[in-house]
Design an enzyme around this catalytic site. Sequence first.
Site, short mmCIF file in Angstrom:
data_model
loop_
_atom_site.label_atom_id
_atom_site.label_comp_id
_atom_site.label_asym_id
_atom_site.label_seq_id
_atom_site.Cartn_x
_atom_site.Cartn_y
_atom_site.Cartn_z
N TRP A 105 0.80 -1.23 0.00
CA TRP A 105 0.00 0.00 0.00
C TRP A 105 0.83 1.27 0.00
CZ3 TRP A 105 -4.71 -0.84 -1.50
CH2 TRP A 105 -5.23 -2.12 -1.32
N ALA A 106 2.17 1.10 -0.05
CA ALA A 106 3.02 2.30 -0.07
C ALA A 106 2.87 2.98 -1.43
CB ALA A 106 4.47 1.90 0.17
N GLN A 107 2.42 4.22 -1.41
CA GLN A 107 2.19 4.90 -2.69
C GLN A 107 3.40 5.71 -3.14
OE1 GLN A 107 -1.21 7.47 -2.23
NE2 GLN A 107 -2.68 5.82 -2.35
N GLU B 144 9.07 14.52 -1.43
CA GLU B 144 7.99 14.58 -0.43
C GLU B 144 8.45 15.45 0.72
OE1 GLU B 144 6.14 10.74 0.53
OE2 GLU B 144 6.92 10.01 -1.37
N ASP C 252 0.88 -7.93 15.44
CA ASP C 252 1.12 -9.33 15.83
C ASP C 252 2.57 -9.59 16.26
OD1 ASP C 252 -1.51 -9.80 15.19
OD2 ASP C 252 -1.12 -11.25 13.60
N HIS D 37 -0.57 10.11 9.08
CA HIS D 37 -0.41 10.71 7.74
C HIS D 37 -1.40 11.86 7.64
CE1 HIS D 37 -0.01 11.27 3.48
NE2 HIS D 37 1.01 10.43 3.49
N ARG E 270 5.86 15.56 8.50
CA ARG E 270 4.49 15.05 8.63
C ARG E 270 3.81 15.38 9.95
NH1 ARG E 270 4.61 9.14 6.01
NH2 ARG E 270 4.85 10.04 3.96
N HIS F 129 -0.66 6.02 10.54
CA HIS F 129 0.01 5.57 9.31
C HIS F 129 1.20 4.65 9.57
CE1 HIS F 129 1.28 5.75 5.17
NE2 HIS F 129 2.42 6.35 5.47
N GLU G 95 8.88 -2.53 9.61
CA GLU G 95 8.13 -1.65 10.53
C GLU G 95 8.02 -2.21 11.96
OE1 GLU G 95 4.47 -0.19 8.86
OE2 GLU G 95 3.90 0.84 10.71
N ARG H 35 9.17 9.73 11.26
CA ARG H 35 9.83 9.16 10.08
C ARG H 35 9.82 10.12 8.89
NH1 ARG H 35 7.88 5.97 5.62
NH2 ARG H 35 5.84 6.56 6.38
N LEU I 140 10.50 1.74 3.11
CA LEU I 140 10.74 0.60 2.21
C LEU I 140 12.24 0.32 2.15
CD1 LEU I 140 8.25 1.36 -0.73
CD2 LEU I 140 8.01 -0.39 1.01
#
Length: 533
Positions: free
Chosen positions: A46-48, A116, A223, A244, A291, A353, A377, A388, A394
Amino acid sequence: MKTTDVLILGTGIAGAVAALKLAQNPERRIIVITRDPDPNESNTRWAQGGIIERGPEDSADLLVKDILAAGAGASLPRAAEILAEEGPALLKDALIDIAGIRFDHGVHGELEYGIEAAHSRRRILHVGDGTGEAISTGLVEAVRSRPNIEMLTNATAVDLITYPHHSRDPLDTYQPIACHGAYVFDRSGKAIHRTLAASTILATGGLGRIYRNTTNPVGARGDGLAMAYRARARILNAEYIQFHPTTLSVPGAEGFLISEAVRGEGGALLTPGGKPFMEKYSPEWKDLAPRDIVARAIHNEMEECGYSHVLLDIATRMDAEKIKHRFPNIYAECLRRGIDITCEPIPVVPAAHYFCGGIAVDEWGRSSIASLYAVGEVSCTGLHGANRLASTSLLEGLVWGTRAARDIEAKLSAGAARIPTREEIPAWDESGLTKDADPALIQGDMQTIQNIMWHYVGLVRSGDRLSRAIRELRHMQNEIETFYRHTKLSDGLIGLRNAVEVALIVAQAARHNRQSRGCHYRVDSVDGGDRLL
Ligand code: SIN
């Protein structure tokens, strides 16, 4: 029962890269497990935004500086140096050469670099706005093709097998804690098996799902962190939950990420009345502030003015065709929800996020428990500090996945780690478990945890809110533990037990730390903290 040299829990970038690196030795046997039926389902997918490399006029030193600045004084410099120095070569090896990922190029074949928040240079490689999906697909395909890697899907780890806890020999009490694999719940066969390993790597991702609003997929319920905590591993920085700033605020699409790259390409935040507001919160960085600052600024605007959301405008700042090319998934999802981002602004709100803390690990991914590694993570290398820097995670997974694999390979080659025998480890004891798990109870409890975390352990915290959260979570933990002791296992029950455990870890760390820093913001901060509103 299964035995293997290395057991890896998780199929995101960190777990997959570790598996591929270990598999280079044809004698090694590796088992990779994931709770989802689809091994592509992970936070990686899901990392865009993308993955940092080294852009034009960039250097390792500049990247280190940016990471340390975003981390608000709490990032470990050595971790940032390792990432900046080793990252580009490892990225080329694992993602371009092995997984065959083609990052976006310009017309002359040169790599296209995005930017970013809080980056001083363009340095982010991307595949449109679906970088995570491309990386995950490439890596999982490579993992599947290796004959010495066995991939098990639909398999949820219940607990780590550790000595002396699971040992039959009383003299093991005097030895340091060591991990020898995990008890794994086979969701199809509804049975619990022992998977015994010389080394175990936790690559289970984050815990965003303990919050009501999050960008994370359903499996992100902490988990790995919960299992490591129960096994007495050292946990660090658990108060630092990154929110986020921009997720889609449309019913039915909650948590859908609107990448920070949208602001990187000129997008601006506006009040619902159309007024820019970031300059008053960060005159230097404005919409591209770190962020934590942007998320709190939005929260503050919403709270003070009673807005249900703010707006993110890219339509008036980028050509329509360029928007569709650069952000195809965001464009399509918003359009499906009735918003054409090429001609109107996007309603956005912040959401949980990324977990900046985790299982404390060293430069090689080694936890405080012998033969237990953590990467990605779920781990805390110290890189992210209190906040972060975008698109670093990633690469962190890739670098530490590789490093952990190297360390394990060196130990296995030296004969320094052994797989326990079947006789040494007791089978899972299911006697007395008579009741089937009631899905209504599981769902109801999960929602209660998510609400507690959202309201009392969220973007803005106070001692009173945190104490209230801890009291309520402790009560829930007692209830859930009783339920767990008498109920047949299911994936939902395992997740609920872990979720309440990690919610308490986060809330307790947040109450303990009375100084606002990075994404941990307390209105009753002891010293006023830094970067407040
Ligand atoms: C984003 O695209 O904004 C998310 C990327 C990240 O969290 O690093």
